[in-house]
Design a protein around this motif. Structure first.
Motif, short mmCIF file in Angstrom:
data_model
loop_
_atom_site.label_atom_id
_atom_site.label_comp_id
_atom_site.label_asym_id
_atom_site.label_seq_id
_atom_site.Cartn_x
_atom_site.Cartn_y
_atom_site.Cartn_z
N GLN A 57 -15.97 2.93 -8.65
CA GLN A 57 -15.85 1.95 -9.71
C GLN A 57 -14.39 1.56 -9.96
N ALA A 58 -13.47 2.49 -9.71
CA ALA A 58 -12.05 2.22 -9.95
C ALA A 58 -11.38 1.53 -8.75
N GLU A 59 -11.98 1.62 -7.58
CA GLU A 59 -11.37 1.06 -6.37
C GLU A 59 -10.97 -0.41 -6.50
N PRO A 60 -11.82 -1.29 -7.03
CA PRO A 60 -11.40 -2.70 -7.14
C PRO A 60 -10.12 -2.89 -7.95
N PHE A 61 -9.92 -2.07 -8.98
CA PHE A 61 -8.71 -2.18 -9.78
C PHE A 61 -7.48 -1.79 -8.97
N PHE A 62 -7.61 -0.73 -8.17
CA PHE A 62 -6.49 -0.32 -7.31
C PHE A 62 -6.20 -1.37 -6.25
N ILE A 63 -7.25 -1.99 -5.72
CA ILE A 63 -7.07 -3.06 -4.73
C ILE A 63 -6.32 -4.22 -5.35
N ILE A 64 -6.76 -4.64 -6.53
CA ILE A 64 -6.14 -5.80 -7.18
C ILE A 64 -4.70 -5.50 -7.57
N TYR A 122 -2.49 0.84 -3.20
CA TYR A 122 -3.59 0.39 -2.33
C TYR A 122 -4.12 1.56 -1.50
N TRP A 123 -3.22 2.36 -0.93
CA TRP A 123 -3.60 3.48 -0.08
C TRP A 123 -4.39 4.53 -0.87
N MET A 124 -4.03 4.75 -2.14
CA MET A 124 -4.63 5.80 -2.95
C MET A 124 -6.01 5.43 -3.50
N LYS A 125 -6.46 4.24 -3.31
CA LYS A 125 -7.70 3.80 -3.94
C LYS A 125 -8.90 4.67 -3.59
N HIS A 126 -8.89 5.29 -2.46
CA HIS A 126 -10.02 6.15 -2.05
C HIS A 126 -10.01 7.50 -2.76
N ASP A 127 -8.93 7.81 -3.43
CA ASP A 127 -8.83 9.08 -4.15
C ASP A 127 -9.52 9.04 -5.51
N ALA A 129 -7.22 -7.67 0.77
CA ALA A 129 -7.83 -7.50 -0.55
C ALA A 129 -9.23 -8.11 -0.58
N LEU A 130 -9.37 -9.30 -0.01
CA LEU A 130 -10.69 -9.93 0.06
C LEU A 130 -11.66 -9.06 0.86
N HIS A 131 -11.19 -8.50 1.96
CA HIS A 131 -12.01 -7.62 2.79
C HIS A 131 -12.52 -6.45 1.96
N CYS A 132 -11.61 -5.83 1.22
CA CYS A 132 -11.99 -4.65 0.44
C CYS A 132 -12.94 -4.99 -0.71
N ILE A 133 -12.69 -6.10 -1.35
CA ILE A 133 -13.52 -6.49 -2.49
C ILE A 133 -14.90 -6.98 -2.04
N GLU A 146 -9.12 -0.15 7.80
CA GLU A 146 -8.41 -0.51 6.58
C GLU A 146 -7.00 0.09 6.57
N HIS A 147 -6.87 1.35 6.95
CA HIS A 147 -5.55 1.99 6.95
C HIS A 147 -4.64 1.37 8.02
N VAL A 148 -5.18 1.05 9.18
CA VAL A 148 -4.38 0.41 10.23
C VAL A 148 -3.87 -0.94 9.74
N PHE A 149 -4.75 -1.72 9.12
CA PHE A 149 -4.35 -3.02 8.61
C PHE A 149 -3.29 -2.88 7.53
N LEU A 150 -3.43 -1.87 6.67
CA LEU A 150 -2.46 -1.64 5.61
C LEU A 150 -1.11 -1.20 6.18
N ILE A 151 -1.13 -0.39 7.23
CA ILE A 151 0.11 0.03 7.88
C ILE A 151 0.81 -1.17 8.51
N ILE A 152 0.05 -2.03 9.18
CA ILE A 152 0.63 -3.25 9.77
C ILE A 152 1.24 -4.12 8.68
N THR A 153 0.50 -4.26 7.56
CA THR A 153 1.02 -5.03 6.43
C THR A 153 2.31 -4.42 5.91
N GLY A 154 2.36 -3.10 5.83
CA GLY A 154 3.56 -2.41 5.36
C GLY A 154 4.75 -2.59 6.28
#
Length: 126
Positions: free
Chosen positions: A89-96, A80-85, A14-18, A41-49
């Protein structure tokens, strides 16, 4: 232990993305431009999942038999995965929201595991 790793990994992601928009210009100078790639980002998210799923399944099977931490994890990962869709401006909200759900899943799983009868009797490892 996996829950603590999951909380740390999710928080770092989350810090990385923000912070990425702020540090993006400096990344090539530091030889770290790969951190700006969505693939990383997707690789890191998959590992986290994967780590989160292992932690949730382990807690479910071994201690508490509750599925809602796993559901929180899945919803958090999807958000988190959908934030790029959506707009930048909305991405930080999806990240959080996504990161909060993932961390909440780990915290709840950890609390459920620690409150089980075996843990209260000090006969199991944390």
């Amino acid at each position: 232990m996996l829950d603590r790793i999951g909380i740390t990994a999710t928080s770092l992601c989350a810090l990385h993305c923000i912070l990425l928009p702020v540090i993006l210009p400096a990344l090539p100078l530091l030889g770290l431009s790969f951190l700006a790639d969505h693939t990383w980002e997707h690789v890191f998210l998959i590992i986290t999942g994967v780590l989160g799923s292992i932690a949730m399944f382990s807690g479910f099977k071994r201690y508490h038999k509750k599925l809602y931490p796993f559901y929180l994890l899945i919803v958090g990962l999807v958000v988190y995965w959908m934030k790029h869709d959506f707009s930048e401006q909305a991405e930080p909200f999806f990240i959080i929201i996504g990161a909060t759900l993932i961390v909440a899943a780990h915290v709840i799983n950890l609390k459920l595991c620690n409150s089980c009868k075996r843990c209260a009797d000090h006969t199991c490892s944390s």
